[in-house]
Write a protein that holds these residues in place. Structure first.
Motif, PDB file in Angstrom:
ATOM      1  N   LEU A 108      49.543  83.700  64.035  1.00  0.00           N
ATOM      2  CA  LEU A 108      49.584  82.577  64.966  1.00  0.00           C
ATOM      3  C   LEU A 108      50.711  82.753  65.984  1.00  0.00           C
ATOM      4  N   ALA A 109      51.804  83.376  65.577  1.00  0.00           N
ATOM      5  CA  ALA A 109      52.878  83.673  66.527  1.00  0.00           C
ATOM      6  C   ALA A 109      52.394  84.674  67.571  1.00  0.00           C
ATOM      7  N   HIS A 110      51.560  85.613  67.157  1.00  0.00           N
ATOM      8  CA  HIS A 110      50.996  86.572  68.121  1.00  0.00           C
ATOM      9  C   HIS A 110      50.119  85.845  69.132  1.00  0.00           C
ATOM     10  N   HIS A 171      47.446  89.765  50.728  1.00  0.00           N
ATOM     11  CA  HIS A 171      48.026  88.593  50.060  1.00  0.00           C
ATOM     12  C   HIS A 171      46.971  87.534  49.747  1.00  0.00           C
ATOM     13  N   GLN A 172      45.693  87.906  49.957  1.00  0.00           N
ATOM     14  CA  GLN A 172      44.557  87.021  49.674  1.00  0.00           C
ATOM     15  C   GLN A 172      44.615  85.736  50.492  1.00  0.00           C
ATOM     16  N   SER A 173      45.259  85.823  51.676  1.00  0.00           N
ATOM     17  CA  SER A 173      45.272  84.687  52.593  1.00  0.00           C
ATOM     18  C   SER A 173      43.991  84.632  53.415  1.00  0.00           C
ATOM     19  N   LEU A 174      43.338  85.795  53.571  1.00  0.00           N
ATOM     20  CA  LEU A 174      42.062  85.905  54.256  1.00  0.00           C
ATOM     21  C   LEU A 174      41.113  86.716  53.400  1.00  0.00           C
ATOM     22  N   GLN A 175      39.819  86.505  53.602  1.00  0.00           N
ATOM     23  CA  GLN A 175      38.826  87.306  52.907  1.00  0.00           C
ATOM     24  C   GLN A 175      38.758  88.697  53.546  1.00  0.00           C
ATOM     25  N   PRO A 176      38.372  89.715  52.771  1.00  0.00           N
ATOM     26  CA  PRO A 176      38.278  91.066  53.340  1.00  0.00           C
ATOM     27  C   PRO A 176      37.311  91.120  54.517  1.00  0.00           C
ATOM     28  N   GLY A 177      37.617  91.964  55.476  1.00  0.00           N
ATOM     29  CA  GLY A 177      36.773  92.167  56.652  1.00  0.00           C
ATOM     30  C   GLY A 177      37.326  93.322  57.471  1.00  0.00           C
ATOM     31  N   ASP A 178      36.537  93.809  58.396  1.00  0.00           N
ATOM     32  CA  ASP A 178      36.960  94.924  59.242  1.00  0.00           C
ATOM     33  C   ASP A 178      38.096  94.467  60.154  1.00  0.00           C
ATOM     34  N   PRO A 179      39.332  94.950  59.950  1.00  0.00           N
ATOM     35  CA  PRO A 179      40.452  94.444  60.735  1.00  0.00           C
ATOM     36  C   PRO A 179      40.378  94.814  62.206  1.00  0.00           C
ATOM     37  N   VAL A 180      39.800  95.971  62.524  1.00  0.00           N
ATOM     38  CA  VAL A 180      39.707  96.370  63.933  1.00  0.00           C
ATOM     39  C   VAL A 180      38.717  95.469  64.669  1.00  0.00           C
ATOM     40  N   ALA A 181      37.563  95.215  64.047  1.00  0.00           N
ATOM     41  CA  ALA A 181      36.575  94.323  64.665  1.00  0.00           C
ATOM     42  C   ALA A 181      37.162  92.926  64.838  1.00  0.00           C
ATOM     43  N   GLY A 223      37.901  80.639  59.736  1.00  0.00           N
ATOM     44  CA  GLY A 223      36.585  81.275  59.684  1.00  0.00           C
ATOM     45  C   GLY A 223      36.592  82.581  58.913  1.00  0.00           C
ATOM     46  N   TRP A 224      37.745  83.256  58.862  1.00  0.00           N
ATOM     47  CA  TRP A 224      37.871  84.507  58.117  1.00  0.00           C
ATOM     48  C   TRP A 224      38.340  84.275  56.681  1.00  0.00           C
ATOM     49  N   GLY A 225      38.258  83.023  56.246  1.00  0.00           N
ATOM     50  CA  GLY A 225      38.537  82.721  54.841  1.00  0.00           C
ATOM     51  C   GLY A 225      39.884  82.095  54.576  1.00  0.00           C
ATOM     52  N   GLY A 226      40.675  81.819  55.618  1.00  0.00           N
ATOM     53  CA  GLY A 226      41.975  81.196  55.410  1.00  0.00           C
ATOM     54  C   GLY A 226      41.855  79.750  54.954  1.00  0.00           C
ATOM     55  N   ASP A 227      42.755  79.323  54.081  1.00  0.00           N
ATOM     56  CA  ASP A 227      42.796  77.936  53.645  1.00  0.00           C
ATOM     57  C   ASP A 227      43.308  77.063  54.786  1.00  0.00           C
ATOM     58  N   GLY A 228      42.589  75.985  55.067  1.00  0.00           N
ATOM     59  CA  GLY A 228      42.948  75.128  56.187  1.00  0.00           C
ATOM     60  C   GLY A 228      44.350  74.570  56.082  1.00  0.00           C
ATOM     61  N   GLY A 229      44.740  74.154  54.875  1.00  0.00           N
ATOM     62  CA  GLY A 229      46.077  73.612  54.685  1.00  0.00           C
ATOM     63  C   GLY A 229      47.152  74.656  54.913  1.00  0.00           C
ATOM     64  N   GLU A 230      46.902  75.867  54.434  1.00  0.00           N
ATOM     65  CA  GLU A 230      47.890  76.932  54.597  1.00  0.00           C
ATOM     66  C   GLU A 230      48.004  77.351  56.060  1.00  0.00           C
ATOM     67  N   VAL A 231      46.883  77.359  56.771  1.00  0.00           N
ATOM     68  CA  VAL A 231      46.910  77.672  58.195  1.00  0.00           C
ATOM     69  C   VAL A 231      47.700  76.612  58.957  1.00  0.00           C
ATOM     70  N   GLU A 232      47.549  75.351  58.536  1.00  0.00           N
ATOM     71  CA  GLU A 232      48.296  74.268  59.179  1.00  0.00           C
ATOM     72  C   GLU A 232      49.800  74.428  58.943  1.00  0.00           C
ATOM     73  N   SER A 235      51.048  77.108  61.162  1.00  0.00           N
ATOM     74  CA  SER A 235      51.161  76.625  62.538  1.00  0.00           C
ATOM     75  C   SER A 235      52.455  75.844  62.741  1.00  0.00           C
ATOM     76  N   THR A 236      52.865  75.110  61.730  1.00  0.00           N
ATOM     77  CA  THR A 236      54.123  74.368  61.808  1.00  0.00           C
ATOM     78  C   THR A 236      55.307  75.321  61.917  1.00  0.00           C
ATOM     79  N   TRP A 237      55.260  76.416  61.167  1.00  0.00           N
ATOM     80  CA  TRP A 237      56.317  77.417  61.258  1.00  0.00           C
ATOM     81  C   TRP A 237      56.389  78.019  62.651  1.00  0.00           C
ATOM     82  N   VAL A 238      55.232  78.259  63.266  1.00  0.00           N
ATOM     83  CA  VAL A 238      55.220  78.823  64.621  1.00  0.00           C
ATOM     84  C   VAL A 238      55.839  77.839  65.609  1.00  0.00           C
TER      85      VAL A 238
END
Length: 252
Positions: A108-110, A171-181, A223-232, A235-238
């Protein structure tokens, strides 16, 4: 016997590089004055007060010249990103941030960095936007001969996000997926939404690009599997990082 004086290869290379840099600097001056759309081989030659043919001794085409400008733009943004991230790392090192949350904070900082860079480095961001496919109708077609030169530049744009996405999966914060895509989707989406700043005169509340970019980035992570609360929480840290200093440090 007459002996020909042989110029060392490294001296020839330095001479070629100096010529390239002078031409790129002239092209940058054209951009400063007329915008990216004003870059033509003739305009750059006029800026250098030389014949157009001189440019073709260093760049085979306008597309090659733009590729050189794009590589320089990426280098400028890399420098700013590394400086900003060094400060984020220092700030986060003193805070109690969960290991699973840290990659989300950095992602999110990026996104915040891209939003800030669009203001601090507008020409560089425009060149990166064109590099990733959002070229104006007047842009020269991508030349196959430039693929070997441009592909590493594209990967330099994507690498910071690819790395953070990999950390998030580890860290299992997101579900596996193609990182480049995913990194391609990340950049294309964010760079697109940042263009809404052009509509700010119509409604400065509705068309605020930075909050829209943050919201888009949060939606992608969920959408990539992140927990909504953890993403929030991330975002507060950013928001705290943003309050402590610029996410895209300006040029020194």
């Amino acid at each position: 016997m007459v002996h020909l004086k042989v110029v060392p290869d490294d001296r020839r290379e330095r001479t070629r590089e100096l010529k390239r840099q002078r031409i790129l600097a002239a092209a940058g001056a054209v951009i400063d004055r007329e915008g990216l759309a004003g870059v033509t081989m003739q305009a750059v030659a006029d800026q250098l007060d030389c014949a157009v043919g001189t440019l073709y001794t260093a760049f085979a085409s306008k597309a090659a010249l733009l590729a050189g400008l794009q590589a320089e733009a990426v280098a400028t943004l890399e420098h700013s990103y590394r400086a900003g991230r060094a400060r984020w790392d220092e700030d986060l090192a003193t805070e109690d941030v969960e290991d699973s949350t840290r990659p989300l904070v950095e992602l999110l900082a990026h996104a915040g960095f891209l939003a800030a860079a669009a203001v601090v480095y507008p020409d560089e961001v425009a060149l990166v936007r064109e590099l990733l496919g959002e070229a104006p109708p007047t842009a020269p077609p991508l030349e196959r001969a430039l693929a070997g030169e441009l592909l590493p530049v594209v990967h330099r744009v994507l690498d910071p996000v690819v790395g953070r996405l990999g950390d998030a999966v580890d860290h299992q914060s997101l579900q596996p997926g193609d990182p480049v895509a995913r990194a391609l989707v990340w950049h294309a989406s964010l760079l697109g939404v940042l263009r809404l700043d052009r509509l700010a005169p119509l409604d400065r509340h509705l068309f605020r690009a930075a909050p829209l970019a943050r919201s888009l980035a949060e939606g992608l992570l969920v959408g990539w599997g992140g927990d909504g609360g953890e993403v929030e929480v991330a975002s507060t840290w950013v928001e705290r990082l943003t309050a402590r200093g610029p996410l895209a440090p300006p040029p020194q």
